[in-house]
Design a protein around this motif. Structure first.
Motif, PDB file in Angstrom:
ATOM      1  N   GLY A 210      -5.083  -0.723   1.223  1.00  0.00           N
ATOM      2  CA  GLY A 210      -3.933  -0.877   0.100  1.00  0.00           C
ATOM      3  C   GLY A 210      -4.055  -2.331  -0.714  1.00  0.00           C
ATOM      4  O   GLY A 210      -3.727  -2.126  -1.768  1.00  0.00           O
ATOM      5  N   HIS A 211      -4.629  -3.027   0.126  1.00  0.00           N
ATOM      6  CA  HIS A 211      -3.981  -4.517  -0.368  1.00  0.00           C
ATOM      7  C   HIS A 211      -5.420  -5.056  -0.305  1.00  0.00           C
ATOM      8  O   HIS A 211      -4.783  -6.403  -1.024  1.00  0.00           O
TER       9      HIS A 211
ATOM     10  N   CYS B  90       2.208  -5.752  -6.168  1.00  0.00           N
ATOM     11  CA  CYS B  90       2.352  -5.025  -5.139  1.00  0.00           C
ATOM     12  C   CYS B  90       3.868  -5.231  -4.005  1.00  0.00           C
ATOM     13  O   CYS B  90       4.145  -6.086  -4.047  1.00  0.00           O
TER      14      CYS B  90
ATOM     15  N   CYS C 107       3.353  -6.411  -1.264  1.00  0.00           N
ATOM     16  CA  CYS C 107       2.571  -7.494  -0.259  1.00  0.00           C
ATOM     17  C   CYS C 107       3.027  -8.607  -0.647  1.00  0.00           C
ATOM     18  O   CYS C 107       2.835  -9.847  -0.563  1.00  0.00           O
TER      19      CYS C 107
ATOM     20  N   CYS D   5      -2.836  -4.750  -6.238  1.00  0.00           N
ATOM     21  CA  CYS D   5      -3.596  -4.518  -4.658  1.00  0.00           C
ATOM     22  C   CYS D   5      -3.779  -2.610  -5.473  1.00  0.00           C
ATOM     23  O   CYS D   5      -3.447  -2.023  -5.862  1.00  0.00           O
TER      24      CYS D   5
HETATM   25 ZN   LIG Z   1      -0.711  -5.458  -1.833  1.00  0.00          ZN
END
Ligand SMILES: [Zn+2]
Length: 320
Positions: free
Chosen positions: A172-173, A183, A185, A190
């Motif tokens: 996912g990242h 995102c 994060c 991402c």
């Molecule tokens: Zn991410």
């Protein structure tokens, strides 16, 4: 792997487990029998902090109250699929950023409150393990769990790659578009920001999409008539295709298995995804892509199997 306040029992054909899948949007709970039969299901919106443990316990009590006496006595254990970093031995959430939890015991307080042994696993590991086993435990496969977020487990020679830190599989990242949406994060573009359910719905809303759309199933259903929905869904498929091709270039999995709630889109996902992968593959071999029959139930089924394996003889790892 589990906290046992009472002596463990052996599983029989009538044994039941309480299974919980703690997701970014909702906590789902179910009563599940051996062979994955879901007898009852319920859910609540996910709350952050220690309140989420109270929600799991209340969901458990509600599910138990809904069973007849003959079934209630067959409930032998609890399995919880939990996000973030999990210590499965002690049943502790080491870090769950989205839930705001650090070093929080999960199994022990639930076991005490419910009077049942509780086993806790990482949510992706539980869901991917169920999808993989359901597909016949292929020696080489990439198993992607497509839900609020996106995660994956790659199996090589019949074993999951967990990585030196235990955190392998953050598909996912993987950044597939550095100019893409922000995102959770902190990075941009991402796979999850494009193809996670939350990312898709946020992008659709930000583009001025219909406020009545609150789920991916609705978004996909409208893609034929709604230009913005079609755009968001197409970008999600491109992000998944690029993510899978990146993993494919490094690890060449024999097949790709898709589960999680977003995979419930079925052929609306599978057909364009396979086409997009072929268009963008370059020299990378495109493996067959299959939808798991478990779909959005993968996490629940994985959690139930965890509970049943920890109480009974059906698993080689059963602690007896
Ligand atoms: Zn991410």
């Amino acid at each position: 792997m589990s906290q046992a306040p009472q002596s463990r029992r052996r599983a029989t054909d009538r044994t039941l487990a309480l299974a919980f899948d703690v997701g970014g949007t909702s906590v789902r709970g179910a009563v599940v029998g051996v062979d994955d039969v879901v007898m009852a299901e319920s859910r609540v919106a996910t709350r952050t902090g220690p309140a989420v443990l109270d929600d799991i316990a209340q969901l458990a009590e509600r599910l138990l109250a809904g069973l007849g006496p003959a079934d209630r006595v067959e409930v032998a254990g609890v399995g919880v699929a939990f996000p973030g970093l999990v210590d499965t031995e002690s049943g502790t959430s080491l870090k769950a950023v989205n839930l705001g939890l650090v070093d929080t015991p999960v199994a022990a307080p639930l076991a005490e409150r419910l009077g049942l042994p509780v086993a806790v696993s990482h949510d992706t590991a539980a869901a991917a393990g169920a999808i993989w086993a359901d597909a016949g435990s292929p020696a080489s496969a990439l198993v992607a769990v497509l839900g609020t977020g996106v995660a994956a487990v790659t199996y090589v020679e019949g074993r999951p790659i967990v990585g030196s830190s235990g955190q392998a599989g953050e598909l996912g990242h993987l950044v597939v578009d550095p100019t893409g949406p922000l995102c959770s994060c902190g990075l941009r573009g991402c796979v999850e920001a494009r193809a996670g359910a939350r990312g898709m719905l946020e992008t659709y809303a930000a583009l001025g999409g219909d406020t009545a759309v609150t789920g991916v199933a609705q978004l996909v259903a409208r893609a034929g008539q709604d230009r913005l929905a079609a755009q968001v869904w197409s970008e999600a498929i491109t992000a998944l295709a690029d993510g899978f091709l990146a993993v494919g270039a490094l690890l060449a999995p024999g097949e790709i298995l898709l589960g999680g709630g977003v995979a419930d889109a079925g052929s609306d996902l599978l057909d364009p995804l396979q086409a997009r992968m072929r268009e963008r593959a370059g020299v990378t071999a495109v493996p067959p892509v299959r939808l798991s029959a478990l779909g959005g139930r993968a996490g629940l089924v994985g959690a139930a199997r965890l509970a049943l394996a920890s109480i009974g003889p059906r698993s080689e790892e059963g602690s007896g």
